[in-house]
Design a protein around this motif. Sequence first.
Motif, mmCIF file in Angstrom:
data_model
loop_
_atom_site.group_PDB
_atom_site.id
_atom_site.type_symbol
_atom_site.label_atom_id
_atom_site.label_comp_id
_atom_site.label_asym_id
_atom_site.label_seq_id
_atom_site.Cartn_x
_atom_site.Cartn_y
_atom_site.Cartn_z
ATOM 1 N N UNK A 72 35.963 -19.831 -19.809
ATOM 2 C CA UNK A 72 36.331 -21.568 -19.450
ATOM 3 C C UNK A 72 35.726 -23.186 -18.778
ATOM 4 N N UNK A 73 35.020 -21.835 -18.359
ATOM 5 C CA UNK A 73 34.145 -23.535 -17.329
ATOM 6 C C UNK A 73 32.852 -24.090 -18.285
ATOM 7 N N UNK A 74 32.827 -23.228 -18.951
ATOM 8 C CA UNK A 74 31.371 -23.416 -20.102
ATOM 9 C C UNK A 74 32.310 -25.014 -21.133
ATOM 10 N N UNK A 75 30.627 -25.765 -20.873
ATOM 11 C CA UNK A 75 31.156 -27.450 -21.962
ATOM 12 C C UNK A 75 31.408 -26.759 -23.041
ATOM 13 N N UNK A 76 31.638 -26.368 -23.446
ATOM 14 C CA UNK A 76 31.244 -26.690 -25.207
ATOM 15 C C UNK A 76 33.235 -25.805 -25.577
ATOM 16 N N UNK A 77 33.398 -24.668 -23.815
ATOM 17 C CA UNK A 77 35.143 -24.870 -24.284
ATOM 18 C C UNK A 77 36.075 -26.045 -23.579
ATOM 19 N N UNK A 78 35.377 -27.005 -22.303
ATOM 20 C CA UNK A 78 35.441 -27.766 -22.555
ATOM 21 C C UNK A 78 36.208 -28.658 -23.261
ATOM 22 N N UNK A 79 35.287 -28.743 -23.796
ATOM 23 C CA UNK A 79 34.945 -29.904 -25.516
ATOM 24 C C UNK A 79 36.045 -29.693 -26.570
ATOM 25 N N UNK A 80 36.293 -28.323 -26.936
ATOM 26 C CA UNK A 80 36.747 -27.621 -27.392
ATOM 27 C C UNK A 80 38.399 -27.848 -27.153
ATOM 28 N N UNK A 81 38.772 -27.390 -25.820
ATOM 29 C CA UNK A 81 39.746 -28.033 -25.542
ATOM 30 C C UNK A 81 41.299 -28.916 -25.495
ATOM 31 N N UNK A 82 39.730 -29.896 -25.654
ATOM 32 C CA UNK A 82 40.456 -31.398 -24.896
ATOM 33 C C UNK A 82 40.517 -31.646 -26.613
ATOM 34 N N UNK A 83 39.308 -32.263 -27.051
ATOM 35 C CA UNK A 83 39.025 -32.030 -28.881
ATOM 36 C C UNK A 83 41.170 -31.509 -29.709
ATOM 37 N N UNK A 84 40.421 -30.214 -28.536
ATOM 38 C CA UNK A 84 42.171 -30.172 -29.826
ATOM 39 C C UNK A 84 43.566 -30.568 -28.736
#
Length: 134
Positions: free
Chosen positions: A22-34
């Motif tokens: 969850x601290x990876x930028x790709x996970x954070x980007x997916x969360x934000x875009x969702x």
Amino acid sequence: MQSRIEEHPDIQAMRARAAEISVKPSAQAAEGLTLLTGLYLAISPWVIGFNGNPLAVSNLVTGIALAVLALGFGSVFERTFGMGWAASGIGAWAIIAPWVMQNASTTTGTVVSNSITGAVAVVLGLTTTAMARS
């Protein structure tokens, strides 16, 4: 003496792995875009102009559900990472809803908006699920 399930080493390892993801930028980007996708789906009846349509209620409810799901991904990923399939389901519903809802007068803008938003939600849901499995 019985131990609590939360203290089981496998559960703790899974939570640690999910916290690491969850601290990876790709996970954070997916969360934000969702989250943004859910918010757009919720307000799309007023943006596109079909707010008097039964489809508007569907978009409002499913958009809020998607946004709440995304908030769960962002705040307690270790407990919600397996819910990416739900985001994909919401996206699939957004795609087919203009055709399956009764009394929904659809326009080209309605269909395009729901199709694009639904496709984005499906992709983000699959991405979240893939991150959980990796």
